[in-house]
Motif scaffolding. Sequence first.
Motif, PDB file in Angstrom:
ATOM      1  N   ASP A   1      43.355  38.551  26.054  1.00  0.00           N
ATOM      2  CA  ASP A   1      43.469  39.916  26.140  1.00  0.00           C
ATOM      3  C   ASP A   1      44.775  40.361  26.099  1.00  0.00           C
TER       4      ASP A   1
ATOM      5  N   THR B   1      46.286  40.658  30.581  1.00  0.00           N
ATOM      6  CA  THR B   1      46.540  39.588  31.467  1.00  0.00           C
ATOM      7  C   THR B   1      47.973  38.928  30.883  1.00  0.00           C
TER       8      THR B   1
ATOM      9  N   GLU C   1      33.655  34.051  39.168  1.00  0.00           N
ATOM     10  CA  GLU C   1      33.793  35.088  39.934  1.00  0.00           C
ATOM     11  C   GLU C   1      35.255  35.207  40.883  1.00  0.00           C
TER      12      GLU C   1
ATOM     13  N   THR D   1      37.764  36.152  38.375  1.00  0.00           N
ATOM     14  CA  THR D   1      37.631  37.751  38.096  1.00  0.00           C
ATOM     15  C   THR D   1      38.250  38.421  39.272  1.00  0.00           C
ATOM     16  N   ARG D   2      37.679  38.055  40.619  1.00  0.00           N
ATOM     17  CA  ARG D   2      38.227  38.695  41.843  1.00  0.00           C
ATOM     18  C   ARG D   2      39.725  38.936  42.071  1.00  0.00           C
TER      19      ARG D   2
ATOM     20  N   ALA E   1      41.927  38.700  39.374  1.00  0.00           N
ATOM     21  CA  ALA E   1      42.307  39.161  38.440  1.00  0.00           C
ATOM     22  C   ALA E   1      42.255  40.882  38.671  1.00  0.00           C
ATOM     23  N   ARG E   2      40.975  41.347  39.338  1.00  0.00           N
ATOM     24  CA  ARG E   2      41.027  42.624  39.890  1.00  0.00           C
ATOM     25  C   ARG E   2      41.982  43.111  40.779  1.00  0.00           C
ATOM     26  N   GLU E   3      42.285  42.015  41.755  1.00  0.00           N
ATOM     27  CA  GLU E   3      43.472  42.509  42.677  1.00  0.00           C
ATOM     28  C   GLU E   3      44.649  42.941  42.171  1.00  0.00           C
TER      29      GLU E   3
END
Length: 96
Positions: A37, A40, A88, A91-92, A94-96
């Motif tokens: 993407d 990132t 999960e 993803t967690r 990456a969101r932080e």
Amino acid sequence: MQIKKYHSMPKEQSSIKERSRTGIREPRRYKVTIYNDDFTSMEFVVRILMEVFFKSQAEAEALMLKVHHSDKAVVGIYSYDIAVSKVEKATRMARE
């Protein structure tokens, strides 16, 4: 059940071989794929591969470059629960 007589044994003796089915089978395995993407950083991808998927520095860098050049790469094959858990966690992070 299979019964098989051996010719070298006397006629009154026989060898019985039983085959039982337990119904247990290996759980299905799932591929975890990462995609390229524009958001990132390459460094973060390497960090995720090392911390979540337990890849070595060299493996993580090679996978990151594969994703960068071909838009996706399989990073591991796991049972369903482990695959979901790793996705999960990544993803967690990456969101932080």
